[in-house]
Design an enzyme around this catalytic site. Structure first.
Site, mmCIF file in Angstrom:
data_model
loop_
_atom_site.group_PDB
_atom_site.id
_atom_site.type_symbol
_atom_site.label_atom_id
_atom_site.label_comp_id
_atom_site.label_asym_id
_atom_site.label_seq_id
_atom_site.Cartn_x
_atom_site.Cartn_y
_atom_site.Cartn_z
ATOM 1 N N SER A 115 0.819 -1.086 0.084
ATOM 2 C CA SER A 115 -0.011 -0.308 -0.228
ATOM 3 C C SER A 115 0.903 1.029 0.076
ATOM 4 C CB SER A 115 -1.122 -0.210 1.276
ATOM 5 O OG SER A 115 -1.830 0.940 1.441
ATOM 6 N N ASP A 127 -9.981 -4.257 -4.378
ATOM 7 C CA ASP A 127 -9.522 -3.939 -3.415
ATOM 8 C C ASP A 127 -10.394 -2.762 -3.549
ATOM 9 O OD1 ASP A 127 -7.622 -2.173 -2.617
ATOM 10 O OD2 ASP A 127 -5.471 -2.946 -3.221
ATOM 11 N N HIS A 145 -7.365 -5.634 0.189
ATOM 12 C CA HIS A 145 -6.111 -4.989 -0.102
ATOM 13 C C HIS A 145 -5.169 -5.733 0.968
ATOM 14 C CE1 HIS A 145 -3.626 -1.873 0.246
ATOM 15 N NE2 HIS A 145 -3.723 -1.110 0.962
#
Length: 259
Positions: A93, A194, A224
């Site tokens: 991320s 996601d 995610h």
């Protein structure tokens, strides 16, 4: 403030090949710990720093900025570089933005990048309001814990502090500006489903980096936080293969340092 259980930084010495693992925004090293342990068990030297403002309470993140997170990642990288012959960076991320900026800055001192659902742009139209909103609202509902696997949980905040979110948007700008300078081999893994970071982020990374050795893998069964999800094993195995392909010493030392 005491750390949340599992949020402590993690480091394990191994062979001459090092791996820096960087967690995401409002998350903690807990999301990277199983991955780091897998690589360490294979003989690699691993480091998972706790980024400033993370792992305690969301109010602490409110007082930090992207430069603080980047400085901590940079210090961990330098420590690995001093101890290892080669260093790779793995990230989830927001960690992907930090990893891309490190790669743009350090060139061939970084041997390769493994990016999982990298976050490099906003998918929310309201982001343009952050310069104003951050002075009116302290926080919004959190984004942690987007995992498909029943029973799996991420140690992260249930609120997003808006001063920090505004700074995250500045980090995205810096990461995007540096992408053409990224030439290292890249393994990019992303989840079609996601709910935090859209696939457009991964597409943008692939379009803008200058790397010629690029592998893209889909994480079809995960959301995610794929490092704790159904496809965690795929991430762990593919990243280890990637490191071993680019760092022969990682394969040679596997038997010596496994434990």
């Amino acid at each position: 403030m005491p750390l949340l259980p599992g949020a402590e930084p993690y480091r394990r010495a191994g062979g001459p090949v090092g791996v820096l693992l960087i967690h995401g925004f409002t998350g903690s090293p807990q999301s990277m710990r199983p991955w780091a342990e897998h690589l360490a068990d294979a003989g690699l030297t691993v480091s998972v720093p706790l980024l400033p403002g993370h792992g305690t309470r969301w109010q602490d993140l409110q007082h930090t900025r992207w430069e603080d997170w980047y400085a901590t990642a940079g210090t961990a990288f330098e420590e690995l570089a001093a101890a290892c012959e080669q260093v790779f960076v793995c990230a989830l991320s927001m960690g992907g933005s930090l990893a891309l900026k490190l790669a743009a800055e350090h060139g061939d001192r970084i041997s390769g990048l493994v990016l999982v659902n990298p976050s490099v742009r906003s998918d929310n139209p309201a982001t343009v309001l952050l310069p104003l909103l951050r002075h009116l609202l302290p926080s919004l509902p959190g984004v942690a814990g987007d995992i498909a696997l029943p029973g799996a949980a991420e140690v992260g905040y249930d609120r997003v502090p808006l001063h920090a979110a505004w700074s995250l948007a500045r980090l995205w700008e810096a990461a995007r500006a540096g992408m053409p300078s990224v030439t290292q081999p890249v393994l990019l893994l992303h989840s079609p489903q996601d709910h935090v970071v859209s696939p457009r982020n991964s597409a943008l990374v692939l379009a803008r980096i200058s790397s010629t050795d690029v592998t893209e893998l889909l994480l079809d069964r995960s959301f995610h936080v794929a490092t704790l999800d159904h496809d965690a094993g795929l991430i762990f195995g593919a990243s280890l293969d990637f490191v071993r392909r680019l760092a022969p010493a990682a394969a040679v030392d596997a038997g010596t340092h496994s434990g």
